[in-house]
Write an enzyme that holds these catalytic residues in place. Sequence first.
Site, short mmCIF file in Angstrom:
data_model
loop_
_atom_site.label_atom_id
_atom_site.label_comp_id
_atom_site.label_asym_id
_atom_site.label_seq_id
_atom_site.Cartn_x
_atom_site.Cartn_y
_atom_site.Cartn_z
N ASP A 60 0.85 -1.18 0.00
CA ASP A 60 0.00 0.00 0.00
C ASP A 60 0.89 1.24 0.00
O ASP A 60 1.92 1.27 0.68
CB ASP A 60 -0.88 0.01 1.26
CG ASP A 60 -2.26 -0.56 0.98
OD1 ASP A 60 -2.37 -1.38 0.07
OD2 ASP A 60 -3.21 -0.17 1.68
N GLU B 136 1.58 -0.24 -5.03
CA GLU B 136 0.58 0.78 -5.32
C GLU B 136 1.38 2.04 -5.60
O GLU B 136 2.04 2.56 -4.68
CB GLU B 136 -0.35 0.96 -4.12
CG GLU B 136 -1.46 1.96 -4.35
CD GLU B 136 -2.33 2.12 -3.11
OE1 GLU B 136 -3.55 2.12 -3.26
OE2 GLU B 136 -1.77 2.27 -2.01
#
Length: 417
Positions: free
Chosen positions: A359, A395
């Site tokens: 993330d 990401e």
Amino acid sequence: MAIMTMTEPRTTPIREGLPHPRGATWDGKGTNFALFSAHATKAEVCIFDENGEQELERIELPEYTNQIWHGYLPDVRPGTVYGYRVHGPYEPDAGHRFNPNKLLLDPYAVAHRGELKWDPAVFGYKMESGDDTTFDERDSAPFMPKCVVVDPNFDWHGQSVLSEVRVPFDDTIIYELHVKGFTKLFPGMPENLRGTYAGLGEEAVVKYIKQLGVSSIELLPVHFFINDSHLLETGLTNYWGYNTIGFFAPIRATPPTAGTRSASSRKWSHAFTMRGSKSLWTWFTTTPRKATIRGPTLSFKGIDNATYYRLLPDNPRYYINDTGTGNTLNPQSRSSDPLVTDSLRFWAEQTRVDGFRFDLGTILAREPNGFDNQSGFLKACSQDPCLSRIKLIAEPWDLGPGGYQVGAFPPGLGRVE
């Protein structure tokens, strides 16, 4: 383990031990404790009773090698409950927030016992004042979860350290799921396996996923996390797990016994892999949202705040917030860089996962001058004999300056938006 009070002399004195590996490592005869802190003046390991309620001993780690405090206790075995107290300057304006009155979780702990009880004592400053430059002398141990020493051995029944069966990136189809939610609602799941890691290893689950044409499942955050106080006050809980405080320990929602969670996560992964499927885990680049200047002192902040976190260069009292959650780990520091790579390697070797999805992955490539696709962390991964062989997916953005980096990551790193 021999039970002693804090005033009784040890029958087996602590030895110097080794600075590596970090964490609490049982070797079959005793446990080596190793804790990184570049700015601490003293570190103590605290031994508790089996319920984590009474502090039995407080033992100073005797050696300091390359900024790692370490010591070896011959009579400490799996199941022992422990935590740390770390001494040093309490100077928020200089980025230091040491407070030995606060019991701290080991960043490398692989199991925990107990729940965080939100109390003013878990804050390093006098919480009621709202002034984070004050110093609080209350003991936080009664309100803290504790760490547990575990036996690292697991029988993989002949399976190699890293499975050679790999799914190429071009053939990878990922199904993202939440462990507890998926297994709790899966039709026909045995009641004792609902909401558990073991449920993912059920033959019916693997068959269902393969029928979808999925090659890999991606688990939403499964690391040990805490529940925010405002959720508990309203009778709610943190369902998703985006509040990580322990990057080596599985989420404690399932199963309930601390010593079995790591084994359970390995067992389902073994069953899943042996049935011809692969798994990836989501890795988060921040610690709990409450870890701000007025947040509690639970682990990293009290061990070495100035090294573990990215702080404002001209005002280190405050955190850089490239994540939007209040704090950002510093992946280029001597504390966090090994923490991240050690965590990834631990799960790759211990659970045979096929890879990780980061993330806010841009954070992992941030150097002091900004995003750098040749950052120390990315180079470390590309050169690591374990991590260079598995899938790493970023990401490609964060909330910091120049955070949108789609297409800018180096070869070998996948991308998911």
